[in-house]
Structures are given as C-alpha cells and as structure tokens.
Scaffold this active site. Structure first.
Site, PDB file in Angstrom:
ATOM      1  N   LEU A  59       0.813  -1.222   0.000  1.00  9.15           N
ATOM      2  CA  LEU A  59       0.000   0.000   0.000  1.00  9.15           C
ATOM      3  C   LEU A  59       0.845   1.269   0.000  1.00  9.15           C
ATOM      4  O   LEU A  59       0.307   2.368  -0.155  1.00  9.15           O
ATOM      5  CB  LEU A  59      -0.947   0.002   1.206  1.00  9.15           C
ATOM      6  CG  LEU A  59      -1.962  -1.149   1.258  1.00  9.15           C
ATOM      7  CD1 LEU A  59      -2.894  -0.975   2.459  1.00  9.15           C
ATOM      8  CD2 LEU A  59      -2.762  -1.242  -0.031  1.00  9.15           C
ATOM      9  N   LYS A  60       2.139   1.137   0.226  1.00 11.28           N
ATOM     10  CA  LYS A  60       3.067   2.275   0.136  1.00 11.28           C
ATOM     11  C   LYS A  60       2.561   3.488   0.926  1.00 11.28           C
ATOM     12  O   LYS A  60       2.416   4.596   0.402  1.00 11.28           O
ATOM     13  CB  LYS A  60       3.293   2.683  -1.321  1.00 11.28           C
ATOM     14  CG  LYS A  60       3.827   1.582  -2.230  1.00 11.28           C
ATOM     15  CD  LYS A  60       4.041   2.103  -3.646  1.00 11.28           C
ATOM     16  CE  LYS A  60       4.521   1.027  -4.597  1.00 11.28           C
ATOM     17  NZ  LYS A  60       3.437   0.084  -4.971  1.00 11.28           N
ATOM     18  N   PRO A  65       3.246  10.955  10.679  1.00 11.32           N
ATOM     19  CA  PRO A  65       3.572   9.793  11.509  1.00 11.32           C
ATOM     20  C   PRO A  65       2.396   9.221  12.295  1.00 11.32           C
ATOM     21  O   PRO A  65       2.227   7.997  12.343  1.00 11.32           O
ATOM     22  CB  PRO A  65       4.667  10.338  12.444  1.00 11.32           C
ATOM     23  CG  PRO A  65       5.357  11.384  11.620  1.00 11.32           C
ATOM     24  CD  PRO A  65       4.248  12.040  10.834  1.00 11.32           C
ATOM     25  N   GLY A 212       4.631  -9.932 -11.981  1.00 11.24           N
ATOM     26  CA  GLY A 212       3.218  -9.707 -12.259  1.00 11.24           C
ATOM     27  C   GLY A 212       2.781 -10.336 -13.555  1.00 11.24           C
ATOM     28  O   GLY A 212       2.551 -11.537 -13.656  1.00 11.24           O
TER      29      GLY A 212
END
EC number: 4.1.1.23
Length: 234
Positions: A59-60, A65, A212
């Site tokens: 999901l990067k 924070p 992929g």
C-alpha cells in the site's frame, strides 16, 4: 522470510483473484496492491491468507507519523507477512510505522516485516530530477533512502535490480532488497522503466522479486511461474 517469487495479484476484483489462484496447488507468496485492496478491502487479505498463502500488502503508506502509526496498527491485525511505506515520508514516519506494527501485532504472532519504497521503478532519473527536484543521480537518491530506512530500523527497501548490490554494500546483506519490474526474456516492459529477468535479479543481488504480468497474463500461469521460480532459484 519466504524467498519464493512474489506474485502480484494485480486484478480488479476478488473473482479474478480466485480464478487465478485456483490453478495453483501449493502455498504462494503473493502481493496485494492498492488496486485490489481499494476494491475489496481487508477481506481479500483474510481470504487469501485462509488459503495458506503469504501476503505482501503493498500500500506504500505516506502520511504524517500519527496517521501511519494508526494505519499500521490496523494492518498488523490482518496477519500479513510484509508491508511497506514510502521512504520519502521521512525517518519519523517510518519509525511510527514500525511502532504501529508492533502495537497491532496479536500476542504470539510474528510482526510483519516492514520495508520502504526508495524510488518507483517507473521513475527515470530525468523525471526524478525535474519533477521531484532531487539534484542527485537516481542511484544516489535510492542509496540515500536506503540508509534512512536502515536508520529507522526497517527490514529493507523496494528498489530496482540496478541498485540492489550497492544497497547490500551500504546496508548489509541481511537488509532486504525487494525488486519489482521482473520480466521473462522478451517480455514487454509495460509501465516499468528499470526491469530485469529473474536470474538477472539474482545475479544483481535482489533478496526477493515481484512478478506480475509475466505470470498473471500468461496463457499457462503455472508453467510461467515454474520458469520464473527455476530461474530465480538456479
């Protein structure tokens, strides 16, 4: 850490995922990315895990924070094996991500490994310099982010094969180098700019590879996966 080639389940929905997975009669290491997760939500992770597969949840995350801490605390409960953030979010964000995973991992379970994206494999050096205004070479930028990631106590980075050896020299062999953009010889590059074959990635020092369309788009995905695995493990 499972070192099998990671299969990217870049499908639009659950039906396509399970139509693909039914061809395989062994536990796999699969990647669930943004497209699939946004369509199906956390249930798709649970269902894939129930089939016995390891999961890289790609999901990067890249946010302040506190937000990343809370998000990772929730994701840890899904039992995934590997998750990631963007190194560009900075050391405090990466440290918060790690703390969130530690806080959210159920008692008695292993915390997911956490890695950071350096530069996307779709990014060229010219694009990085002109659009991100980073006055470094692409490799220097990747190495900078790798050092920052190690300082934040993460387990590794996502990088192209072209930076894998240099990262190992700077951060150590135990520091994961997870490489997307893997194709079989003669395969189309699609939207990836920095690509390699499975055996090429092995020679260049990748720890894990993500494959992929070379498999998911193959007429015989099981045969294609076998070829990828044999090249990777040779």
């Amino acid at each position: 850490m499972n070192t099998k080639p990671i299969l990217a389940l870049d499908f639009p929905g659950e039906k396509e995922v399970f139509d693909f997975l039914k061809h395989f009669h062994e536990p796999l290491f699969v990647k669930i990315g943004m497209e699939l997760y946004m369509q199906e939500g956390p249930d798709i992770v649970r269902k894939v895990k129930e089939l016995g597969h390891d999961v890289f949840l790609d999901l990067k995350l890249h946010d302040i924070p506190n937000t990343v801490f809370s998000a990772m605390k929730g994701l840890a409960k899904l039992g995934v094996n590997l998750v990631n953030v963007h190194a560009a979010g900075g050391r405090p964000m990466m440290e918060a991500a790690l703390e969130g995973l530690e806080a959210g991992t159920p008692v008695g379970k292993e915390r997911p490994a956490l890695i950071a994206v350096t530069q996307l494999t779709s990014t060229t050096e010219e694009q990085m310099q002109t659009e991100q205004r980073i006055a470094l070479s692409l490799q220097e930028s990747v190495l900078h982010y790798a050092r920052l990631t190690k300082q934040a106590a993460l387990q590794g980075v996502v990088c192209s094969v072209h930076e894998a050896k240099a990262i190992a020299e700077v951060c150590g062999e135990d520091f994961l180098r997870v490489t997307p953009g893997i194709r079989l010889a003669g395969g189309a590059a699609h939207d990836q700019k920095r690509i390699a074959t499975p055996d090429g990635a092995k020679r260049e020092g990748s720890s894990l590879i993500v494959v992929g369309r070379a498999v998911t788009g193959a007429q015989d995905p099981v045969a294609a996966y076998k070829i990828v695995s044999e090249l990777w493990e040779a």
